[in-house]
Design a protein around this motif. Structure first.
Motif, PDB file in Angstrom:
ATOM      1  N   SER A  44       0.836  -1.200   0.000  1.00  0.00           N
ATOM      2  CA  SER A  44       0.000   0.000   0.000  1.00  0.00           C
ATOM      3  C   SER A  44       0.875   1.255   0.000  1.00  0.00           C
ATOM      4  N   ASN A  47       1.893   1.986  -3.503  1.00  0.00           N
ATOM      5  CA  ASN A  47       0.800   2.589  -4.279  1.00  0.00           C
ATOM      6  C   ASN A  47       0.633   4.072  -3.941  1.00  0.00           C
ATOM      7  N   GLN A  72      -4.848  -4.125 -10.095  1.00  0.00           N
ATOM      8  CA  GLN A  72      -4.072  -3.896  -8.872  1.00  0.00           C
ATOM      9  C   GLN A  72      -4.956  -4.007  -7.634  1.00  0.00           C
TER      10      GLN A  72
END
Length: 385
Positions: A44, A47, A72
């Protein structure tokens, strides 16, 4: 609003990074699930950072309804299902089973790559609502399918088989985890549907909050600090005497308790497996094979054996074989010692005799002769009834 969005993305990346590092640092006080969760949370962070860099450079980040972003998202959703599977069935997951869990996602990824290779153009829609009017196109309904699949992996958790030996969490923990997971997915679906800046900001707060709550449950609600459930009266009195004399620690360190709890579960699984399968009778049985059958590694299994009173794996397996040998002779299941030794799993008579002397301090003939003599004396004296 743009600056608030950028600050929110950066804060989310920082918080998730710290949570991931905390899980990794505390990995030895828990189980493999902590490492898995640390990797998921760190993904995370990746991202968030890529989106933060794009926003700072003035670029337009990838739209949330793009095929790449939806793939994703499905990847992350499956990852958040791998974690509770490891919690409920510690050690069950291996590379082959993880590949099976990701097989549908890999299939969709192949479809996406083939579509790009064949020249399919993916229109940059901003939300699902914009896409509905063009649902007859492949590039649109493919993304609609990806959006629907975000919900499906959560159902997998309900079908995980829970047994007394593998149970490492309770139903309260499972309900809280599923509720947190569902809130996160629902918030993401709202972003896909409407793609409003305010929703984006709120989603990051919800997503980071859900991740932190899952990390909290892993560190403090599931394993660390749980009281010992059962204590016998004798153990309680002994413990009180030690505390009164200052011979015992008043508080058990969380790390030590977590490791002992983990090894106790593993020993329970080991004993059940050995009894149900008479696995010691296999002369080719090894520590690696046994660890694979119990979904753990040889180091953890060897440590559990040592804490259960055995010097090593060889000492443990030979103890079971000797007990089996004695039981066979006493029940007259085998005609002679050699046949009983081979049936118990020994490869040679010499190895069996050497191990029997090590455990009993005498030869099998001496052992059974002494035992028979003792029974006759007790019977003659009227001790046995």
């Amino acid at each position: 609003m743009q600056y608030l969005y950028i600050a929110t993305v950066f804060a989310g990346a920082l918080v998730c990074l710290l949570a991931s590092l905390l899980l990794f640092v505390r990995r030895k006080t828990g189980e493999r699930s902590r490492v898995i969760l640390a990797v998921i949370v760190f993904f995370s962070v990746y991202n968030y950072i890529t989106r933060f860099i794009a926003l700072c450079q003035g670029d337009v980040p990838e739209f949330v309804v793009s095929a790449k972003m939806l793939l994703q998202a499905n990847f992350m959703v499956i990852a958040y299902i791998v974690y509770p599977i490891e919690v409920i069935l510690p050690g069950w997951l291996n590379f082959r089973r993880i590949v099976k869990l990701y097989a549908p996602w890999l299939f969709l990824l192949c479809i996406y790559l083939i579509s790009l290779w064949t020249g399919v153009q993916y229109t940059p829609y901003r939300s699902l609502l914009e896409m509905f009017a063009h649902a007859d196109r492949f590039e649109v309904w493919f993304r609609l399918v990806l959006s629907l699949l975000i919900f499906s992996p959560g159902l997998v958790v309900f079908f995980i088989h829970r047994t007394r030996h593998f149970r490492n969490s309770d139903h309260v923990w499972m309900r809280k985890y599923l509720l947190t997971f569902s809130v996160n997915v629902f918030a993401y679906i709202l972003v896909l549907m409407f793609n409003h800046p305010i929703l984006h900001v709120l989603y990051y707060y919800v997503s980071v909050g859900c991740s932190l709550f899952i990390v909290y449950m892993e560190l403090f609600d599931r394993l660390i600090g749980k009281p010992i459930a059962t204590t016998t009266i004798g153990e309680k009195n002994t413990q009180q005497e030690k505390i009164a004399t200052g011979a015992a620690d008043v508080s058990l360190p969380f790390e030590k308790y977590a490791i002992e709890q983990k090894n106790a579960v593993l020993v329970n699984r080991l004993e059940t497996y050995m009894k149900e399968n008479s696995a010691w009778r296999d002369p080719d049985l090894s520590l690696n094979t046994l660890a694979s059958e119990l979904f753990t590694n040889r180091t953890t299994l060897a440590q559990a054996m040592r804490e259960n009173g055995y010097e090593n794996y060889t000492h443990y397996i030979n103890r079971l074989r000797i007990d089996d040998f004695v039981q066979q002779i006493e029940s007259e299941q085998s005609e002679n010692f050699q046949e009983a030794f081979f049936a118990a799993g020994f490869r040679s008579r010499g190895t069996a005799l050497r191990n029997f002397r090590q455990f009993a301090g005498m030869t099998p003939s001496e052992y059974f002769q002494k035992k028979d003599t003792g029974i006759e004396k007790n019977t003659a004296g009227g001790i046995l009834t």
